[in-house]
Motif scaffolding. Structure first.
Motif, PDB file in Angstrom:
ATOM      1  N   MET A 287      -6.561   2.045   5.383  1.00  0.00           N
ATOM      2  CA  MET A 287      -7.625   2.732   4.660  1.00  0.00           C
ATOM      3  C   MET A 287      -7.967   4.071   5.289  1.00  0.00           C
TER       4      MET A 287
ATOM      5  N   GLN B  89      -2.646  -2.783   9.796  1.00  0.00           N
ATOM      6  CA  GLN B  89      -3.789  -3.653   9.506  1.00  0.00           C
ATOM      7  C   GLN B  89      -4.452  -3.101   8.251  1.00  0.00           C
ATOM      8  N   PRO B  90      -4.999  -3.985   7.448  1.00  0.00           N
ATOM      9  CA  PRO B  90      -5.565  -3.487   6.197  1.00  0.00           C
ATOM     10  C   PRO B  90      -6.549  -2.334   6.410  1.00  0.00           C
ATOM     11  N   ALA B  91      -7.352  -2.420   7.461  1.00  0.00           N
ATOM     12  CA  ALA B  91      -8.332  -1.360   7.680  1.00  0.00           C
ATOM     13  C   ALA B  91      -7.665  -0.062   8.092  1.00  0.00           C
TER      14      ALA B  91
ATOM     15  N   THR C 297      -2.906   3.726   1.155  1.00  0.00           N
ATOM     16  CA  THR C 297      -4.233   3.249   0.792  1.00  0.00           C
ATOM     17  C   THR C 297      -4.146   2.068  -0.161  1.00  0.00           C
ATOM     18  N   LEU C 298      -3.194   2.165  -1.093  1.00  0.00           N
ATOM     19  CA  LEU C 298      -3.056   1.075  -2.052  1.00  0.00           C
ATOM     20  C   LEU C 298      -2.624  -0.204  -1.337  1.00  0.00           C
TER      21      LEU C 298
ATOM     22  N   THR D 289      -5.549  -1.649   0.199  1.00  0.00           N
ATOM     23  CA  THR D 289      -6.414  -2.300  -0.787  1.00  0.00           C
ATOM     24  C   THR D 289      -5.871  -3.670  -1.163  1.00  0.00           C
ATOM     25  N   ILE D 290      -4.558  -3.707  -1.395  1.00  0.00           N
ATOM     26  CA  ILE D 290      -3.960  -4.991  -1.781  1.00  0.00           C
ATOM     27  C   ILE D 290      -4.131  -6.000  -0.651  1.00  0.00           C
ATOM     28  N   LYS D 291      -3.951  -5.508   0.574  1.00  0.00           N
ATOM     29  CA  LYS D 291      -4.147  -6.396   1.721  1.00  0.00           C
ATOM     30  C   LYS D 291      -5.598  -6.866   1.773  1.00  0.00           C
ATOM     31  N   ALA D 292      -6.531  -5.939   1.519  1.00  0.00           N
ATOM     32  CA  ALA D 292      -7.952  -6.286   1.534  1.00  0.00           C
ATOM     33  C   ALA D 292      -8.266  -7.315   0.463  1.00  0.00           C
ATOM     34  N   LEU D 293      -7.566  -7.215  -0.657  1.00  0.00           N
ATOM     35  CA  LEU D 293      -7.793  -8.187  -1.725  1.00  0.00           C
ATOM     36  C   LEU D 293      -7.338  -9.573  -1.318  1.00  0.00           C
ATOM     37  N   GLY D 294      -6.461  -9.640  -0.332  1.00  0.00           N
ATOM     38  CA  GLY D 294      -6.010 -10.949   0.134  1.00  0.00           C
ATOM     39  C   GLY D 294      -4.547 -11.221  -0.126  1.00  0.00           C
ATOM     40  N   TYR D 295      -3.816 -10.206  -0.527  1.00  0.00           N
ATOM     41  CA  TYR D 295      -2.372 -10.413  -0.668  1.00  0.00           C
ATOM     42  C   TYR D 295      -1.749 -10.524   0.711  1.00  0.00           C
ATOM     43  N   SER D 296      -0.782 -11.419   0.847  1.00  0.00           N
ATOM     44  CA  SER D 296      -0.186 -11.623   2.168  1.00  0.00           C
ATOM     45  C   SER D 296       0.871 -10.558   2.444  1.00  0.00           C
ATOM     46  N   ASN D 297       1.170 -10.405   3.730  1.00  0.00           N
ATOM     47  CA  ASN D 297       2.213  -9.468   4.136  1.00  0.00           C
ATOM     48  C   ASN D 297       3.517  -9.756   3.423  1.00  0.00           C
TER      49      ASN D 297
END
Lengths: 788, 236
Positions: free
Chosen positions: A393, A388-390, A295-296, A299-307
């Motif tokens: 989640m 995928q970020p979603a 989940t974290l 979240t980080i991916k959702a924030l916009g951190y790259s792979n």
């Protein structure tokens, strides 16, 4: 510090135990690596330096009468830098206190140091033109008998006692590993030493007039020197050429080079085992951490951190584990290597041996561990890239529950208690988690076995060599061949129970292009003091026709039973003879051939005679017999089996320390692995265990369930662990087998038992260490939290 | 499409597999969201509202259809472009806050500000969410409402165009929930950010300028709310 790094740092702090456990395994692996690899570099470089500075031979040849002209001719050959003639013979030495030893007497020029095989003066001075009857003695020999400069050394030359004054103690690049011949296998400084006297002393004492029996050569830097050796041998033919030996086959150099080669491969083999374990641990820890933080990550991916940045964030963990283990490991290893390097000089004598810190140890050590551990990190982390970020989640898809195979075997399943049913189901349903513990245990068992097998192996081989094969108390060697009847005469000495004459003849055996130097031993048919055994360890006697060949020697010569070997004798002018191989004998060191004593006499175109005797004494008579034997002028040396065994044991002390260290490291690793997998097991099951607590299970009951699971896995791991351990042992044995030694994988039942007990103790220890984690389970918190 | 439109969705569908089951989460959704609007997407659980939010937020991609953000089709974006899109344009607020448990409140916000070149002032944001004196506390030391305010602060700190909020009051009690909604309304009105809230909680819809009702992956109804209520007037 950026926030991702801060998270990493706090993750590490939170699961400190796991991080440390993995780093400790890396540390141990790299410590061993750096210790062995530095020792290897120290030995290799010191040796090269010593050889270069003291002009160690590139080639030497033995011939009966080498004249100064022959030497001149050889010196003039293209590619030859230096060539010297010298005399070398083995004589007896009276060491006082009822001791006799064999010394190799070698001539040296007066005034100037020899231009090939120079001696290193440890004390005293080199020869000067004045003063006859002076000698230089090798240090190990001098130390054994506690003799020093100014003392007198009594040498028995041509049956006369000659006293030489010791002018100094020396070491020589030719005798770093001082053994008399290839069949000695182990150095025994009490039985064999090297003594140098002046050329002129030799000439007068032995009647050599400007004649030498050896020529030693140093070459210019040449690519393929074989043609030069051939030319030298051609030149020497008219001078009674016997044999020519290249540097690589020179006995001392061969042994030292083998040892160095072994060190190099051990420097990688042992640490590779540890690093493999560390790799597994890091993989498991990382994989678990990532699952736990799905989940974290989302979240980080959702924030916009790259792979890429998330990937690196997780890879950094394995990099840190590696650095935390390997940096102090390299330092500890280099520190240890100093001791190891110096220990080597207890067996070898390399006066120029030095200890240095090598940049490549750091570089290779860290790179070596990085490759292993970072690969684990990448493998474990790869999965997050495809998430995928979603997706991250959403909760993980629940696993499908179904019956395990064992449940279908109803009569068995029905008999199991509820607790066991739960444990067994847990093990088989959570295969990946069970696999962790399983692999960890397999590796631990393997490591314990590999460490302990060495001890068993050496123990077995020594016992075989000194107690099964040999039954004599003493072996007496005469300074010249003696009639058979005269040898039997020894029986008259009071206290001697049995005398068995032996006839030892140095010989070169040839089969096609295979050539080996060895000793052909003639023993009587009724001999009972050398108990020969065939390959299956059944007792065998020497046949009336043909000879028995040491199994390892037969392999080197690639001969089968019934084949004929060509024998070249170094004594007198006896022609080459063919002898049939009648069978094989088991020997682990000092590979020899055996035949009927009478037959051997005939083969040598002589009557029945002997060169020595095996002697068994009556209880309590050892001292008096020793004295009597000592007083016989024709006796060159007296070797006590017991003393040889103990001397060897002392020499092996070094190896035992090494094995002990390995075992300690193995135990650390075993505890670390099982502790780690237990901890992960508990952490991953926090929800499950908390639910059990909520239902009313006691902490003890939960611990029992986990212990049952671990014990079950350990028992399952036992057989593959032992199989892997044995396979690894075979691999190690391969490294040890050479011209002088044969090893065999021998593991005593006791060792298996110790291994099993150790593993179970580790399980207990690991569980005890992780007890806190079960106790501290906060039921409400765990069940409330999604990430719990 | 007008300049005021932030989002424009055309026939957006989403199917995905969960284990052996294929789920049709969205079926041909067409709608738009305008700049500075407060929109509530309302629907019962399983109606596809989270999926819709994920697609708008660049966390997921549609199986069919197009999503335009400020006139640019983001449904064809690569993973890398989507990352940049999320980084620069979108702020997320989750039901369970999803704070990094091992970072303090301030550090959690910094985790976001480190990503962009022109973040908002950290202290101003902390003041805005009324957490100045809790800045150095870890999530475990904070109440749910405080944690959600940190999450909102983290979302707006990057100075995004849109704030996407997934059930922001779902895990909170009534009065805390109201405070969070008030904060979101302030961000919408004072900072002029487009705010999209998804919820199953009907009364919350009363504070929206527009309400998009979802059911079984389809739009059931779109309501223009001429007189949005102040959150303090909402009761549930």
């Amino acid at each position: 510090m950026n926030k991702l790094n801060k998270m990493l740092w706090r993750d590490i702090r939170k699961s400190w135990g796991q991080f440390v456990a993995a780093a400790v395994v890396v540390f141990v692996g790299i410590t061993i690596f750096a210790a062995i690899y530095s020792s290897y570099l120290n030995l290799k470089n010191s040796l090269e330096y010593y050889y270069r500075e003291y002009n160690f031979l590139d080639y030497y040849a033995e011939a009966r009468n080498i004249t100064p002209e022959a030497i001149k001719k050889i010196k003039a050959l293209e590619g030859v830098k230096e060539a010297i003639g010298r005399i070398s013979i083995d004589v007896g030495a009276d060491m006082g206190a009822e001791k006799k030893a064999v010394v190799r007497l070698i001539s040296l020029p007066a005034d100037t140091h020899p231009s090939v095989n120079d001696v290193y003066l440890l004390s005293g001075d080199y020869f000067s033109s004045t003063g006859k009857k002076k000698c230089l003695v090798t240090q190990k020999f001098a130390e054994y008998y506690n003799i020093k400069k100014g003392d007198k050394l009594k040498l028995i030359i041509n049956n006369n006692l000659n006293e030489f004054e010791i002018q100094g103690l020396v070491a020589s690049p030719e005798y770093i590993y001082a053994i008399r011949s290839g069949i000695s296998a182990f150095p025994s400084p009490g039985d064999f030493g090297i003594v140098y006297i002046k050329d002129e002393a030799f000439q007068t004492l032995l009647g050599y007039r400007n004649i030498f029996n050896e020529i030693h050569v140093v070459l210019e830097e040449v690519d393929k020197p074989q043609h030069i050796f051939n030319k030298i041998e051609d030149i020497l033919k008219p001078y009674g050429f016997i044999k020519g030996i290249e540097r690589k086959d020179q006995l001392s150099n061969y042994t030292v080079a083998e040892e160095i080669k072994q060190l190099e491969s051990f420097a990688f083999m042992f640490p590779a085992l540890f690093l493999f374990v560390a790799t597994m641990m890091i993989y498991i820890i990382q994989k678990r951490l990532i699952n736990y933080q799905r989940t974290l990550i989302g979240t980080i991916k959702a924030l916009g951190y790259s792979n890429k940045s998330i990937f690196w964030h997780y890879i950094k963990y394995s990099v840190l584990v590696t650095l935390a283990g390997s940096l102090p490991g390299v330092i500890a290893g280099i520190y240890l290597s100093k001791g190891i390097t110096m220990e080597y000089n207890k067996i070898f004598s390399i006066p120029l041996l030095y200890h240095r810190i090598y940049g490549e140890v750091f570089f290779v050590g860290i790179l070596f561990s990085m490759v292993f551990c970072v690969m684990a990190g990448i493998q474990a982390t790869r999965g997050i890239l495809s998430i995928q970020p979603a997706q991250a989640m959403r909760p993980e898809i629940p696993k499908v529950g179904k019956k395990i195979a064992l449940e279908h075997i109803k009569p068995l399943w029905a008999r199991l208690s509820f607790g066991w049913k739960v444990s067994i189901r847990n093990v088989f349903r959570n295969r990946q988690r069970a696999l962790l513990t399983f692999l960890g245990t397999v590796l631990t068992i393997m490591f314990l076995l590999v460490s302990m097998f060495f001890m068993d192996c050496v123990d077995y081989i020594f016992k075989f060599h000194f107690f099964e094969f040999q039954k004599q108390d003493y072996k007496v060697v005469f300074n010249r061949p003696v009639a058979y009847e005269d040898v039997v005469e020894l029986q008259r000495i009071k206290g001697i129970k049995e005398v068995e004459p032996i006839l030892e003849v140095p010989v070169e055996m040839k089969n096609g292009w295979h050539k080996k130097e060895t000793v052909l031993v003639g023993i009587t048919e009724e001999n009972s003091l050398y108990r020969l055994r065939d390959e299956e360890l059944n007792p065998v006697q020497v046949p009336t026709k043909g000879m028995l060949v040491a199994e390892a020697l037969a392999q080197q010569l690639s001969v089968k039973k019934g084949d004929k070997l060509t024998l070249k004798f170094f004594l007198g002018n006896i022609e080459e003879k063919e002898v049939q191989v009648a069978g094989f004998v088991k020997q682990y060191a000092g590979f020899m051939c055996y035949m009927n004593l009478k037959e051997l006499g005939v083969l040598l175109e002589e009557g029945k005679f002997g060169t020595g005797a095996l002697i068994k004494v009556e209880k309590g008579a050892a001292t008096s017999v020793e004295k009597e034997l000592y007083d016989i002028p024709g006796v060159e040396s007296i070797e006590s089996r017991n003393e040889a065994y103990h001397a060897l044991q002392e020499m092996m002390a070094f190896m035992y320390i090494f094995i002990f260290l390995l075992l300690i490291f193995g135990i650390i690793m075993g505890v670390a692995i099982i502790f780690n997998t237990t901890l992960i097991n508990i952490m991953e099951r926090r929800r499950e265990l908390a639910s059990l607590r909520v239902m009313g299970y006691t902490i003890k009951e939960i611990e029992k369930t986990i212990f049952r699971e671990n014990a079950l896995i350990c028992i399952i791991a036992l057989i593959p662990g032992i199989a892997l351990g044995k396979a690894m042992s075979h691999l190690f044995v391969k490294q040890f087998v050479n011209k002088l030694f044969a090893l065999e994988v021998v593991i005593f039942p006791r060792t298996y038992l110790i291994t099993l007990v150790c593993v179970l103790v580790f399980v207990f220890l690991a569980q005890w260490a992780s007890r806190r984690n079960i106790k501290s389970l906060d039921m409400i918190e765990v069940l409330k939290n999604r990430e719990g | 499409m007008t300049d005021e439109e932030v989002f424009k969705l055309q026939h957006v569908s989403k199917e995905y597999k969960m284990g052996q089951v294929s789920v049709r989460a969205l079926q041909s959704i067409t709608c738009n969201i305008e700049d500075g609007e407060m929109v509530v997407i309302l629907g019962p659980s399983g109606s596809g509202k989270s999926t819709l939010l994920n697609i708008m937020g660049g966390m997921d991609t549609p199986t069919h259809g197009q999503v335009y953000f400020q006139n640019i089709n983001i449904s064809t974006y690569s993973a890398k472009e989507l990352t940049l899109y999320r980084r620069e344009k979108i702020g997320f607020v989750f039901q369970f806050y999803n704070l990094m448990p091992n970072l303090t409140a301030r550090e959690n916000i910094e985790l976001a500000t480190e990503l962009v070149s022109n973040p908002l002032d950290l202290d101003e944001i902390l003041a805005k969410v009324d957490l100045k004196d809790r800045a150095n506390h870890f999530p475990s030391q904070m109440s749910g409402g405080e944690q959600q305010r940190v999450a909102i602060a983290r979302a707006i700190a990057k100075n995004p165009v849109v704030l996407l909020c997934d059930e922001p009051t779902g895990a909170l009690d009534y009065s805390t929930g109201i405070k969070v909604l008030t904060l979101l309304q302030e961000i919408n009105r004072e900072m002029n950010k487009t705010v999209v809230i998804i919820t199953h909680n009907q009364p919350i819809a009363q504070m929206a300028d527009r309400i998009i009702k979802l059911g079984s992956g389809k739009i059931v109804e779109i309501i223009d709310n001429k007189q949005p209520l102040d959150p303090s007037q909402i009761r549930w």
